[in-house]
Design a protein around this motif. Structure first.
Motif, PDB file in Angstrom:
ATOM      1  N   ARG A  84      47.699  41.815  37.576  1.00  0.00           N
ATOM      2  CA  ARG A  84      48.395  40.943  37.142  1.00  0.00           C
ATOM      3  C   ARG A  84      49.968  40.466  37.752  1.00  0.00           C
ATOM      4  O   ARG A  84      50.181  41.532  36.777  1.00  0.00           O
ATOM      5  N   PHE A  85      50.928  40.272  38.917  1.00  0.00           N
ATOM      6  CA  PHE A  85      52.281  40.131  38.615  1.00  0.00           C
ATOM      7  C   PHE A  85      52.653  38.841  38.989  1.00  0.00           C
ATOM      8  O   PHE A  85      51.973  38.273  40.067  1.00  0.00           O
ATOM      9  N   LEU A  86      53.353  38.215  38.685  1.00  0.00           N
ATOM     10  CA  LEU A  86      54.547  37.427  38.741  1.00  0.00           C
ATOM     11  C   LEU A  86      53.361  36.243  39.069  1.00  0.00           C
ATOM     12  O   LEU A  86      53.451  35.276  39.054  1.00  0.00           O
ATOM     13  N   GLY A  87      52.774  36.443  37.185  1.00  0.00           N
ATOM     14  CA  GLY A  87      51.626  35.805  36.922  1.00  0.00           C
ATOM     15  C   GLY A  87      50.616  35.493  37.627  1.00  0.00           C
ATOM     16  O   GLY A  87      49.762  34.249  37.503  1.00  0.00           O
ATOM     17  N   ARG A  88      50.328  36.334  38.408  1.00  0.00           N
ATOM     18  CA  ARG A  88      49.613  35.599  39.355  1.00  0.00           C
ATOM     19  C   ARG A  88      48.308  36.760  39.324  1.00  0.00           C
ATOM     20  O   ARG A  88      48.895  38.035  38.954  1.00  0.00           O
ATOM     21  N   ALA A  89      46.740  36.813  39.438  1.00  0.00           N
ATOM     22  CA  ALA A  89      45.662  37.846  39.588  1.00  0.00           C
ATOM     23  C   ALA A  89      46.291  38.273  40.830  1.00  0.00           C
ATOM     24  O   ALA A  89      46.026  37.321  42.302  1.00  0.00           O
TER      25      ALA A  89
END
Length: 309
Positions: A84-89
């Protein structure tokens, strides 16, 4: 864990996990997070400050949320990595580029099967910013990236190739520096914020001629790209592109050609192959043999026998 470092490992970046996570960088990776007998290799290539390499196989560990102070970019070779990175999976599959940026929180765990295998670069922000400025031809801020997984086969192939090159202790410094700079410029130009195509390379015949003459005279030495650029009077990135445009091959390939040509001359005499390798700037006889065969189709030993018939 298998470790090969050219200098002592630095303290690990700030993180919630004590192990090296998939998008970060640091000095340790929990051995229990890898397949049996498949420990990771962590390396700092000589002559490239601000660069750390990791090749990890069969990772199974689940990494807690954490952040790091460096850029990370790599390629998944087997399995799948979820994070999970920048609020996205994100799901990084084989052949995809995965990345994180300094200060951004992320986690990581296997996406499927027994784990994942990848090659990673961990890069100081100053290094990435300098590459961005070189590619733009003017001062620019450090680049940012809007996605953690990139579907870019050409970039993925370049990341893998440069990673392998930098892990080769016999690779010339000029090759390591030139290929790394090209890889970073390609990554930033295609996927950084405010992306724009790389400018066309001019010919710059006088600058290229100066660089070519310098390589002719210093082909036995481990020439650096910065040194060659100073001789030519161009920036390193601009010189590498102009040299390739003018001659059809980059400076490091031209350098290897000079070394092989010199080796061919020496093979006409009685000098031992190991001594010829040292005399012509190769790390050892194996690197001479590999490069000689790649450029001529023959091993040095067979070429010598041909001369003697």
């Amino acid at each position: 864990m298998t470790r090969r470092t050219a200098q002592p490992a630095a303290p690990m970046d700030a993180a919630a996990s004590p192990a090296l996570p998939p998008g970060g960088g640091g000095a340790a990776l929990a051995a229990q997070g890898t397949a049996p007998g498949e420990g990771p290799v962590l390396l700092r290539p000589p002559g490239l400050p601000g660069v750390e390499l990791l090749h990890a196989r069969g990772l199974r560990q689940r990494f807690a949320r954490h952040f790091h102070r460096r850029y990370a970019v790599g390629v998944v070779e087997h399995g799948a990595l979820e994070f999970r990175f920048l609020g996205r999976a994100n799901v990084a599959l084989p052949g995809s580029v995965n990345l994180t940026t300094p200060g951004e929180v992320h986690d990581g765990h296997p996406g499927s099967g027994p784990g994942w295998t990848y090659r990673m670069f961990y890069l100081d922000p100053d290094l990435v910013q300098r590459a961005a400025a070189e590619a733009a031809g003017r001062p620019v801020p450090a680049p940012d990236f809007a996605a953690g997984v990139l579907a870019d086969p050409a970039l993925a192939a370049e990341v893998q190739a440069v990673h392998r090159l930098l892990m080769d202790p016999g690779a010339p410094l000029l090759a390591r520096q030139t290929r790394l700079l090209h890889m970073l410029a390609l990554w930033i130009a295609r996927h950084g914020d405010a992306t724009r195509p790389l400018p066309r390379a001019g010919r710059e015949p006088r600058a290229v001629a100066r660089a070519r003459a310098w390589l002719d005279a210093h082909c036995r030495e481990d020439v650096s790209l910065d040194e060659l650029a100073r001789v030519a009077g161009l920036s390193p990135f601009h010189l590498a592109r102009c040299f390739s445009a003018a001659l059809g091959l980059p400076p490091h390939a031209y350098l290897l050609g000079l070394r092989v040509r010199l080796a061919r001359e020496l093979l006409a005499g009685p000098m031992r192959l190991a001594d010829i390798a040292a005399e012509t700037g190769f790390t050892d006889q194996a690197h001479l043999t590999h490069t000689f065969r790649r450029l001529t189709g023959l091993t040095p030993g067979r070429y010598r026998k041909f001369l003697q018939t």
